[in-house]
Write a protein that holds these residues in place. Sequence first.
Motif, short mmCIF file in Angstrom:
data_model
loop_
_atom_site.label_atom_id
_atom_site.label_comp_id
_atom_site.label_asym_id
_atom_site.label_seq_id
_atom_site.Cartn_x
_atom_site.Cartn_y
_atom_site.Cartn_z
N UNK A 84 0.80 -1.21 0.00
CA UNK A 84 0.00 0.00 0.00
C UNK A 84 0.83 1.26 0.00
N UNK A 85 0.16 2.38 0.29
CA UNK A 85 0.79 3.69 0.25
C UNK A 85 0.35 4.52 1.46
N UNK A 86 1.28 5.32 1.98
CA UNK A 86 0.98 6.28 3.04
C UNK A 86 0.32 7.51 2.42
N UNK A 87 -0.67 8.05 3.13
CA UNK A 87 -1.37 9.22 2.60
C UNK A 87 -1.71 10.18 3.74
N UNK A 88 -1.60 11.47 3.45
CA UNK A 88 -2.00 12.53 4.37
C UNK A 88 -3.32 13.12 3.87
#
Length: 200
Positions: A84-88
């Motif tokens: 997955x991916x980190x998101x703000x």
Amino acid sequence: MGRRKTVYGKILAVALTIILCSSAAAYAEEVTVRNATGEYTLLSGYGITHRGFGDTRTQVQTYDTIARFGWFLSDETGHGWYRGRHELLMELPLHLTIDPRVRAMTGGYLLGSWKFTSLEDFAPYVFAGGGVLFVDLGLPTMGSRLDFSYQGGTGVQYFIAKDKAVSLEYRYHHISNAGTAFPNEPLNSSKILLGITLFR
């Protein structure tokens, strides 16, 4: 000779314009959750407090609309199902209370999210964070109009196109004045939200 150069120059300029436009269009078509830089989401739904959960005593029902702006902080990481991916996420909420009276709450939230990218048609995600709310409910048990919120939840996005998805989300939502005023009855609630997401 000079005229030929001018004609060739015009042809070259037109060809380059076509190539650049085609490349830009192709790039736009290839934007997915795996390579997007961010997302725009509009969510709408319903919330209700849990009386007896913590110090919550008042039933409050809300119609919620949330504008969300997301920025991906990483490329895909991990392996298998948890890739997955980190998101703000930055959110601008409008919570319109419909019970016990028609009033509004608005403010801003900042959340961190992990978006799973291992599936083709779906992107589940989890998130948590908080923010500040201006609360105009007229409840004497809350003690302050300037309140704070923390929340966490989970959701799933179903892709209707490579760069568009329908979002379904659940979140636990807490509001209180964090002890800055008395009394301080918190509003602990659940919210179910449905929306549309555009990746960019």
